[in-house]
Enzyme design. Structure first.
Site, short mmCIF file in Angstrom:
data_model
loop_
_atom_site.label_atom_id
_atom_site.label_comp_id
_atom_site.label_asym_id
_atom_site.label_seq_id
_atom_site.Cartn_x
_atom_site.Cartn_y
_atom_site.Cartn_z
N GLN A 175 -4.71 2.77 15.04
CA GLN A 175 -3.56 3.23 14.27
C GLN A 175 -2.74 4.28 15.04
O GLN A 175 -1.52 4.23 15.07
CB GLN A 175 -4.03 3.82 12.93
CG GLN A 175 -2.92 4.27 12.01
CD GLN A 175 -3.47 4.79 10.68
OE1 GLN A 175 -4.67 4.80 10.43
NE2 GLN A 175 -2.58 5.23 9.81
N ARG A 223 -8.73 4.18 13.03
CA ARG A 223 -7.86 5.33 13.30
C ARG A 223 -7.36 5.37 14.75
O ARG A 223 -6.24 5.81 15.00
CB ARG A 223 -8.60 6.62 12.97
CG ARG A 223 -9.04 6.75 11.51
CD ARG A 223 -7.87 6.73 10.57
NE ARG A 223 -8.30 6.97 9.18
CZ ARG A 223 -7.51 6.89 8.13
NH1 ARG A 223 -6.24 6.54 8.28
NH2 ARG A 223 -7.97 7.12 6.93
N GLU A 254 -10.87 4.20 3.17
CA GLU A 254 -9.87 4.93 2.40
C GLU A 254 -10.15 4.70 0.92
O GLU A 254 -10.19 3.55 0.46
CB GLU A 254 -8.44 4.50 2.75
CG GLU A 254 -8.01 5.00 4.13
CD GLU A 254 -6.54 4.79 4.41
OE1 GLU A 254 -6.02 5.45 5.31
OE2 GLU A 254 -5.91 3.95 3.72
N GLU A 291 -10.39 12.91 7.00
CA GLU A 291 -10.25 14.24 6.40
C GLU A 291 -11.60 14.93 6.22
O GLU A 291 -11.71 16.14 6.47
CB GLU A 291 -9.57 14.11 5.04
CG GLU A 291 -8.16 13.53 5.10
CD GLU A 291 -7.71 13.05 3.73
OE1 GLU A 291 -7.14 13.87 2.99
OE2 GLU A 291 -7.95 11.87 3.41
N HIS A 299 -3.69 14.19 0.60
CA HIS A 299 -3.98 13.35 1.76
C HIS A 299 -2.85 13.41 2.78
O HIS A 299 -3.10 13.60 3.98
CB HIS A 299 -4.21 11.90 1.32
CG HIS A 299 -4.36 10.93 2.44
ND1 HIS A 299 -5.44 10.95 3.30
CD2 HIS A 299 -3.56 9.90 2.86
CE1 HIS A 299 -5.31 9.99 4.20
NE2 HIS A 299 -4.19 9.34 3.95
N ASP A 304 0.85 -1.18 0.00
CA ASP A 304 0.00 0.00 0.00
C ASP A 304 0.90 1.24 0.00
O ASP A 304 1.74 1.40 0.88
CB ASP A 304 -0.91 0.01 1.24
CG ASP A 304 -2.03 1.03 1.12
OD1 ASP A 304 -2.44 1.34 -0.02
OD2 ASP A 304 -2.50 1.51 2.15
N GLU A 358 -9.27 4.30 -2.56
CA GLU A 358 -8.05 3.96 -3.28
C GLU A 358 -8.37 3.19 -4.56
O GLU A 358 -9.49 2.72 -4.77
CB GLU A 358 -7.12 3.08 -2.41
CG GLU A 358 -6.68 3.70 -1.11
CD GLU A 358 -5.54 2.94 -0.45
OE1 GLU A 358 -4.73 2.31 -1.19
OE2 GLU A 358 -5.44 2.97 0.80
N THR A 396 -9.38 -5.39 3.68
CA THR A 396 -9.22 -4.55 2.49
C THR A 396 -10.19 -5.09 1.45
O THR A 396 -10.17 -6.29 1.15
CB THR A 396 -7.78 -4.61 1.95
OG1 THR A 396 -6.88 -4.15 2.96
CG2 THR A 396 -7.63 -3.74 0.72
N ASP A 433 -9.41 0.57 1.60
CA ASP A 433 -8.47 0.08 2.62
C ASP A 433 -9.00 0.51 3.99
O ASP A 433 -8.67 1.58 4.50
CB ASP A 433 -7.08 0.66 2.36
CG ASP A 433 -6.02 -0.06 3.16
OD1 ASP A 433 -6.25 -1.21 3.55
OD2 ASP A 433 -4.94 0.52 3.39
N LYS A 467 -4.86 -1.65 10.03
CA LYS A 467 -5.11 -1.73 8.59
C LYS A 467 -5.39 -3.14 8.10
O LYS A 467 -6.16 -3.33 7.15
CB LYS A 467 -3.87 -1.21 7.84
CG LYS A 467 -3.59 0.27 8.05
CD LYS A 467 -4.41 1.11 7.11
CE LYS A 467 -3.90 2.53 7.07
NZ LYS A 467 -4.58 3.33 6.07
#
Length: 427
Positions: A249, A246, A208, A372, A142, A135, A210, A266, A242, A262
């Site tokens: 993390q 948070r 996420e 975000e 970002h 990844d 992606e 996925t 993904d 993570k």
């Protein structure tokens, strides 16, 4: 060899709904399970799934050098290993078979009944056996947003970011196709103001936005691949969510980076759109300043104009589009990512998957994560049903869609849609 499958004047004898992601100019590749519980490699036109294994048995690929069981397998790995020439020959042949002027299959009711299925009558599978998953972290917007939130806003990007496609190795065992639900992960977090961690469900589950590319066999151990050759080893692309926890993390990522926050899940879209199909949608990426080191420099258009959007659908409610972004915003291209990945001699194999990293655009409505979009939960999003979201709640479904469009043709990836279920807790 020309890409005849991309002829925008070509029409199929199969009905293709207006604005379908899967016109005859797309011809993606995937793996599906039929009603008879037969797993086969296939493609899709409109709302029809096409059994390539049956087509091969019926000799529709005569003249193309394929192993006898090439499409009668449960993954695309062997086909991908055959390389770019074979991919193009097969895709061109499929376009010819389903061209409205070709009666060979069109007028054979017996063959059509064996080859063609309604898309609702098949169950999509993971298209490749993914040996390794990397990844990247290639969106400047970002990375800047995250840096502003968690570090010095005046120095949001770390010193290496503008010089190197930052990435990390993920876990392939929990990559799942669209439609497979995901459980909220358990893990260690550090509550605000506390000195000691606690173990429990993540409270800050995020998506996420992606994409990912799938490789063929790229190199032998010790060999590096230059940027100008890199695309020859990329079979195609999928959409990717993904999933991220948070709060887990934040506690675990220092000093080595993402781990359990993570690798719990996925999700990817099941149809791989080939680089040949995406060729008409090339565009320039962002200007890179400072100029990368020579081994990362590229010429020409290395980005692709792929429109991306994310929706959140609460249980028993309509969905709300929460983000609209574009693949072309990525600072580091796929060619640079793959060249960098092999620059130290790391071996890359058929079926390996490389995630783009979160794709955020320049405006708040184009950010590619809840982190975000809500700025860490400070600015909740209001959904169409009146509810609010700081992060993803139990039983929400996250839907990512992507498509390309110009004056002549529109094609897309379908979607990757996954529901977040409550934690899996043993009785």
């Amino acid at each position: 060899m020309p890409i005849t499958a991309n002829d925008t004047k070509r029409k199929s004898w199969l009905e293709v709904p207006e604005n379908s992601d899967f016109p005859i100019q797309n011809i993606p590749f995937g793996v599906f399970l039929t009603k008879e519980n037969v797993v086969t490699v296939g493609t899709r036109i409109g709302d029809y799934a096409i059994d390539l294994g049956a087509l091969q048995q019926l000799n529709y690929f005569a003249g193309i050098d394929l192993t006898d069981d090439m499409f009668m397998q449960d993954t695309l790995n062997d086909f991908i290993s055959d390389g770019k020439k074979t991919w193009r020959l097969v895709r061109n042949r499929i376009a010819d078979i389903f061209d409205e002027t070709n009666p060979q299959l069109r007028d054979s009711t017996k063959d059509r009944d064996i080859v063609i299925f309604k898309i609702d009558d098949v169950e999509m599978q993971l298209p490749v056996l993914i040996g390794d998953y990397t990844d990247f972290y290639s969106s400047k917007e970002h990375a800047t947003n995250v840096g502003k939130m968690f570090r010095d806003p005046e120095n949001a990007l770390l010193p290496n970011w503008l010089h190197i496609p930052v990435g990390y190795h993920g876990r392939s065992s929990t990559i799942v196709p669209s439609g497979i639900p995901v459980h909220r992960p358990m893990g260690q977090t550090l509550p605000a103001g506390e000195k000691y961690p606690v173990f429990g469900p993540s409270r800050l589950v995020d998506f996420e936005l992606e994409t990912a590319f799938i490789t063929t066999d790229v190199n032998i151990m010790g060999e590096n691949i230059p940027t100008y050759e890199a695309e020859d080893y990329i079979f195609g692309m999928v959409l990717l969510n993904d999933w991220s926890a948070r709060d887990i993390q934040k506690w675990e990522y220092v000093p080595l980076g993402p781990f359990l926050a993570k690798n719990f899940a996925t999700s990817i879209s099941p149809w791989i759109v080939t680089m040949d199909a995406l060729e008409p949608f090339r565009t320039k990426g962002p200007k890179q300043d400072p100029s990368p080191l020579p081994y990362l420099q590229t010429k020409g258009k290395k980005a692709f104009d792929i429109h991306l959007e994310v929706s959140i659908k609460p249980e028993d409610a309509e969905e709300t589009v929460v983000s609209k972004s574009n693949f072309k915003y990525l600072y580091w291209s796929m060619s640079q990512q793959l060249a960098h990945h092999t620059s130290n001699g790391c071996r890359v194999n058929s079926g390996d998957m490389m995630g783009s990293g979160t794709i955020s655009g320049p405006t708040p409505d184009s950010f590619g994560s809840m982190l975000e979009l809500t700025w860490g939960g400070k600015n909740p999003l209001k959904l169409n049903d009146g509810s609010e979201r700081k992060f993803i709640e139990d039983n929400d479904t996250v839907i990512i869609r992507g498509f390309c469009e110009n004056a002549e043709v529109r094609l897309g990836f379908g979607e990757v849609a996954s529901q977040l279920l409550p934690p899996f807790i043993r009785p």
